[in-house]
Design an enzyme around this catalytic site. Structure first.
Site, PDB file in Angstrom:
ATOM      1  N   LYS A   1       0.856  -1.187   0.000  1.00 41.57           N
ATOM      2  CA  LYS A   1       0.000   0.000   0.000  1.00 41.57           C
ATOM      3  C   LYS A   1       0.889   1.234   0.000  1.00 41.57           C
ATOM      4  CE  LYS A   1      -3.940   2.010   2.504  1.00 41.57           C
ATOM      5  NZ  LYS A   1      -4.863   1.868   3.660  1.00 41.57           N
TER       6      LYS A   1
ATOM      7  N   SER B   1      -9.724   1.755   2.650  1.00 40.69           N
ATOM      8  CA  SER B   1      -8.841   2.533   1.799  1.00 40.69           C
ATOM      9  C   SER B   1      -7.771   1.688   1.096  1.00 40.69           C
ATOM     10  CB  SER B   1      -8.149   3.605   2.641  1.00 40.69           C
ATOM     11  OG  SER B   1      -7.315   2.996   3.615  1.00 40.69           O
TER      12      SER B   1
ATOM     13  N   SER C   1     -10.141  -0.503   6.848  1.00 44.81           N
ATOM     14  CA  SER C   1      -9.486  -0.328   5.551  1.00 44.81           C
ATOM     15  C   SER C   1      -8.727  -1.541   5.024  1.00 44.81           C
ATOM     16  CB  SER C   1      -8.538   0.871   5.599  1.00 44.81           C
ATOM     17  OG  SER C   1      -9.276   2.065   5.502  1.00 44.81           O
TER      18      SER C   1
END
Lengths: 487, 481, 95
Positions: free
Chosen positions: A76, A151, A175
């Site tokens: 990420k 996210s 997330s």
């Protein structure tokens, strides 16, 4: 060969069936040919990946193979990677090349893993749909008109589409778990403090936690035992031994007491998801577990408490982005105030700005007690509910999300409606508990996630519970049509 | 109307640690800009603070030094504001739960009276960097070397009523923190900075007037002057029937005035909340006991001991005890020469004069306590006179050697041989018959004055080496003749 | 609680965010709806429940007072928007 697991790739490489360079090239090719449809990567680190893969192959040839040697992962874009852009999904950091690695990255590099690239995400991890990225929305491989969740949406989409064997993510309010649920993956949010936050761009310091998005619980265990542990540079990381999670997966489900919070099965739950979850629970019963109805009386307050605490912490965590030392700086500032306001206005997206405003408001004079302090009190009530429940049960289960993945853009006019989609995941972050989302089936051809919540630092139990379920079911092996094909 | 001045001081003391409060960067004064600014100090994304143990120890030590409550659970908070020298956009400080709670100190004023000054609290925080305004094409340059330097902010009650009290309090705190070894107290380098909160009220009233805060007054002298000019400024306004605006002001030493700092007034809402990157600091009894065990003797106790043990005057004892290095030095001199009063005199007069003249701090004196003690011993055993000793001391200061080597090299040993001196006295009297006649004709008072002439002549004849006591005695005998 | 555009402008000033005059009404609306959502918690009597700042009841670890960092100015300033002679440059700061 892309629907591999970490465990499978490790044994394949150990047996000499393929090299890391081969599988890495394969993943890079898949990214090159398929990611236009998904937009799951912000940066692909092809050269770095191949260099790392060859080094891993050499180590293995010398008999010096490391724990995750040659495993191609995606990270990420919230984890700082030395020498590789770390944007956090924001224009603010579009030019930011960190001179250091996050502790999670350091640990994964030291274990020999290969970095394929950095995945797309909601800007500063603020969002549940990946629509809030400066680099454009990510699409769900199961239905490219739908969101992948957020996210950590890029990480989830990439793994689901077979563009990486596993990925890192972060979870502040769901997330990791929610995109895992939307994309048919296993997503683990560890206990707060289990994984170092150093070098992870901060959203809400008391809630943020890094963790893995994988196909299986076994893979999650393999990654967690590498990234977990105390970090002297993170005061909030817990100084506790790290169990060998991957060696504790065999624990039987017989006698396991599963708490079912009535608040998670109420009117807000989509019927299709409800029936998938009920079927999964029956499976657990069949495997010897015992279902116990419980109550989490303050569960509905997780949303208000979270949407005060997270923006409040974020509002000040994001003050460092001021155009002075790194990151975006507006053109030709006329004075200092102009430098600040214009750099921040132009560098941040709408949702980030909204949350900064809400957080600033909640902390400002005259409102602190009514908002921030109140939310911290509610937070304790929420945690107490969970701790009370754990006096009677070993784990708590329910749906990860109330609804399946929605169409991209469908909630654009009403950002608050997106907040409501986090109803089942937020409380876990507020209470600092570990939780895992595992694929439990499909509803309307979209994946459904089952959330398993554990006691503080009881990741072993979560992982073995999920693993036993995955031994008995094959939901986790489903791949999205168009990106699939089992090998 | 008769106005009373009410003052409270906020003193920022830079703690003498090796590394910064939340990072492993070196703490040092000056240096090439931003060479001591780590990723944490620069607030790089994802960087986190880790608390320096020494900072906590020093905070507790100070608390014990003023008999204050120690915050058993102390919490760091974020104080939010934007400024280029504040990289995170917040300062990590302590708000609701400081490490040191209520305490009190007693200061002694020049007339010997004592005054109690309450300390509301003392808390730990990080320092900011510096903005440099030399011209970079109309820009300011930011140096973050100082960012993250540990500070202890000591907040007094509004108990101070005059600039003399303010200075006495400030000096007391200075002496205390240097005694405790928690700060070098170097005001010129900003190791101690002071904010003065000042208001006036009619004498006899209880309510406080509107105060102003004068920021960053960085020397004892400036504190005194800033208080004086701000008092005058407020007095003028109030006497004219005006009212004081609550604001932050800056003391301009060049113009000797205070002026409003409007830039700091913009929307001051610091939005304090508990710093989520740090956990509560829990201080237990063991930790406190360990610190208590290392507690040095503090200025007041030392002053009392100097009075009782060495029979020094209150004043001498206070002067010597105010500075730990000076006090240790004095005790070293006294031990070597065996005469505490003479030692006190030499340290507080002769040594102080040289230190002052050469602008050298006691820490850097070129004459060791043992060497000065040895010099004083030579006065006591009549090897040299006190007057000669001053010359020897100067030579020692200049690095010419120890007292004995200088005395020998210059042949300064005092002439105490009675026969030799008698001859010398006889010669002087014989050479000055008129003066002898005048002396003998004079009354006792005049004689005392005239004796100096003869002493001077004898000293001159002996090139200053005659033992003055003996010369006086012999002259008295012979003149009485 | 109801918020006015003035409230939002004040908060934006504190947060150093500029909101275009054409957008202030919409931003205020959206912030209002978030605040309405969070205002649900006002209905709960939290009494003297101790606020929870951190989910683990742990206490702060302390670091030994050692210098562990060395000069990395060159690396850090390589990514700075404006630096000269080792200093970060900003528009003139007025005290």
């Amino acid at each position: 060969m892309h629907v591999h697991t970490i465990a499978g790739l490790l044994s394949g490489m150990a047996a000499g069936q393929f090299s890391s360079a081969e599988i890495t090239s394969d993943y890079l090719q898949r990214i090159a040919s398929q990611d236009q449809q998904l937009n799951s990567f912000i940066t692909v680190t092809e050269e770095l990946a191949l260099t790392q893969a060859r080094a891993a192959d050499e180590r293995r040839a010398r008999g010096e193979g490391l724990k995750l040697d040659g495993i191609p992962l995606a990270h990420k874009d919230i984890f700082c990677t030395q020498g590789t852009k770390t944007s956090c999904g924001s224009r603010m950091l579009d030019n930011f090349i960190p001179p250091y690695d996050a502790t999670v990255i350091k640990a994964l590099n030291a274990a020999g893993s290969v970095c394929l690239g950095k995945t797309n995400m909601d800007e500063f991890a603020m969002g549940s749909s990946n629509e809030n990225s400066y680099f454009g929305p990510v699409r769900n491989p199961w239905d490219t008109d739908c969101v992948p969740g957020g996210s950590s949406g890029g990480s989830a989409a990439a793994v689901a589409a077979g563009l990486a064997v596993a990925a890192t993510g972060t979870d502040t309010g769901g997330s990791i778990r929610q995109p895992a649920a939307f994309c048919g993956l296993t997503g683990l949010k560890p206990t707060y403090g289990r994984v170092s936050r150093l070098g992870m761009v901060a959203f809400a310091s008391s809630l943020d936690q890094g963790g893995p998005l994988t196909r299986t619980a076994e893979d999650a265990a393999l990654l967690l035992e590498v990234i977990a542990g105390v970090d002297p540079a993170d005061s909030t990381s817990a100084d506790r031994p790290v169990p060998r999670y991957s060696e504790a997966l065999a624990q039987s489900l017989a006698g396991l007491r599963i708490g079912l919070p009535q608040e998670f099965f109420g009117s807000g739950l989509d019927a299709g998801i409800g029936s998938v979850i009920n079927a999964a629970l029956k499976e657990f019963e069949a495997l010897g577990a015992q279902l116990v109805e419980i109550n989490l009386p303050h569960a509905n307050l997780a949303i208000p408490a979270y949407y005060v605490i997270a923006p409040a912490e974020a509002s000040t965590n994001l003050s460092r982005f001021d155009g002075v030392r790194y990151g975006y700086r507006c053109e030709d500032p006329t004075d200092l105030e102009d430098l600040y306001t214009r750099s921040r206005e132009e560098g941040f997206g709408d949702e980030v700005k909204r949350r900064i405003l809400v957080g600033t408001y909640a902390l400002s004079a005259g409102y602190y007690d009514a908002y921030y302090r109140k939310a911290q009190q509610v937070r304790r009530l929420i945690q107490s509910d969970y701790l009370n429940a754990f006096k009677e049960v070993d784990v708590i289960m329910g749906p990860t999300t109330p609804n399946p993945a929605w169409a991209i853009g469908s909630k654009e006019s009403d950002p608050v409606s997106v907040y409501l989609e986090d109803i089942y995941t937020l409380g876990v972050n507020l209470a600092g508990l570990p939780a895992i989302s595992v694929p439990a089936g499909l509803s309307d051809r979209k994946p459904v996630g089952l959330q398993i919540i554990g006691q503080h630092f009881d990741e072993s139990r979560l992982l073995s519970t999920a693993h036993q379920f995955q031994l008995a079911t094959d939901w986790h092996t489903l791949t999205p049509p168009g990106f699939g094909g089992k090998s | 109307m008769n106005w009373e001045m009410v003052i409270g001081l906020e003193i920022h003391v830079q703690l003498a640690t090796r590394s910064k409060i939340f990072s492993g960067s070196e703490v040092a004064f000056g240096g090439s800009p931003n060479t001591r600014a780590s990723a944490v100090d620069l607030a790089m994304p994802g960087m986190l603070p880790v608390l320096n143990e020494e900072v906590v120890r020093m905070g507790v030590l100070f608390g014990l030094g003023i008999d204050a409550e120690i915050g058993r659970t102390s919490v760091f908070d974020r104080k939010n504001y934007f400024y280029p020298d504040l990289p995170k956009g917040y300062q990590i400080s302590q708000f609701e739960h400081p490490i040191v709670g209520n305490g009190e100190v007693t200061v002694v004023l020049a007339d010997g009276t004592e005054k109690q000054i309450g300390i509301t609290r003392a808390h730990l925080e990080e320092d900011a960097g510096k903005s440099l305004h030399e011209d970079f094409h109309g820009m300011s340059g930011i140096d973050l070397n100082r960012a993250g330097t540990p500070l202890l902010e000591i907040v007094s009650e509004p108990d101070i009523r005059s600039s003399e009290e303010a200075i006495a309090y400030l000096k007391y705190i200075h002496s205390l923190v240097t005694y405790l070894g928690i700060s070098d107290g170097n005001m010129a380098e900003g190791s101690m900075r002071c904010d003065v909160n000042l208001s006036l009220r009619p004498h006899g009233t209880k309510e406080f007037g509107t105060r102003t805060e004068i920021k960053n007054v960085n020397s004892f002298r400036f504190v005194e002057k800033a208080i004086a000019v701000e008092y005058e400024r407020q007095l003028d306004i109030l006497e004219d029937g005006g009212s004081i605006t609550q604001e932050t002001r800056l003391y301009d030493a060049d113009r000797n005035e205070t002026r409003s700092m409007r830039s700091k007034e913009v929307a001051n809402d610091y939005r304090y909340f508990p710093e989520p990157d740090l956990l509560p600091i829990v201080i237990d009894e063991t930790f406190i006991q360990r610190i208590k065990d290392t507690m040095p003797e503090l200025p007041r106790a030392k002053r009392d001991r100097f009075q009782s043990e060495y029979k020094l005057s209150n004043y001498d004892a206070a002067v010597l005890a105010a500075n730990r290095t000076l006090a240790d030095y004095f005790e070293g001199v006294a031990a070597t020469c065996g005469d505490a009063k003479l030692a006190a005199n030499w340290v507080s007069v002769e040594l102080a004069a040289l230190l002052n003249r050469h602008d050298v701090a006691i820490e850097y004196t070129p004459v060791s306590a043992e060497d000065l003690g040895a010099l004083i011993a030579r006065i006591k055993d009549d090897t040299i006179s006190g007057k000669i000793a001053k010359d020897v001391f100067e030579a020692m200061w200049n690095g010419e050697g120890t007292a004995d080597t200088i005395i020998d090299a210059r042949g300064l040993r005092q002439m105490s041989d009675q026969g030799e001196l008698e001859t010398m006295v006889a010669t002087v009297l014989a050479d000055n018959p008129n003066q002898v006649a005048q002396y003998r004709a004079a009354d006792e008072t005049k004689q005392k004055k005239m004796l100096g002439f003869f002493v001077g002549q004898v000293m001159k004849a002996s090139r200053g080496q005659a033992n003055p006591g003996l010369v006086n005695k012999l002259l008295n005998q012979k003149l009485a003749g | 609680m109801t918020v006015t555009t003035q409230d939002i402008e004040n908060v934006a000033t504190l947060a150093r965010l500029r909101i275009a005059p054409t957008e202030i009404a919409e931003v205020t609306d959206r912030i209002s709806s978030v605040l309405q959502l969070v205002d649900q918690m006002q209905a709960v009597d939290t009494g003297d429940t101790e606020p929870m700042a951190n989910p683990l009841g742990e206490v702060q670890r302390l670091r030994a007072d050692q210098v562990t960092e060395s000069d990395q100015r060159e690396a850090f300033q390589a990514i700075a928007p404006a630096a000269q002679d080792g200093l970060y440059l900003v528009p003139r700061v007025i005290d």
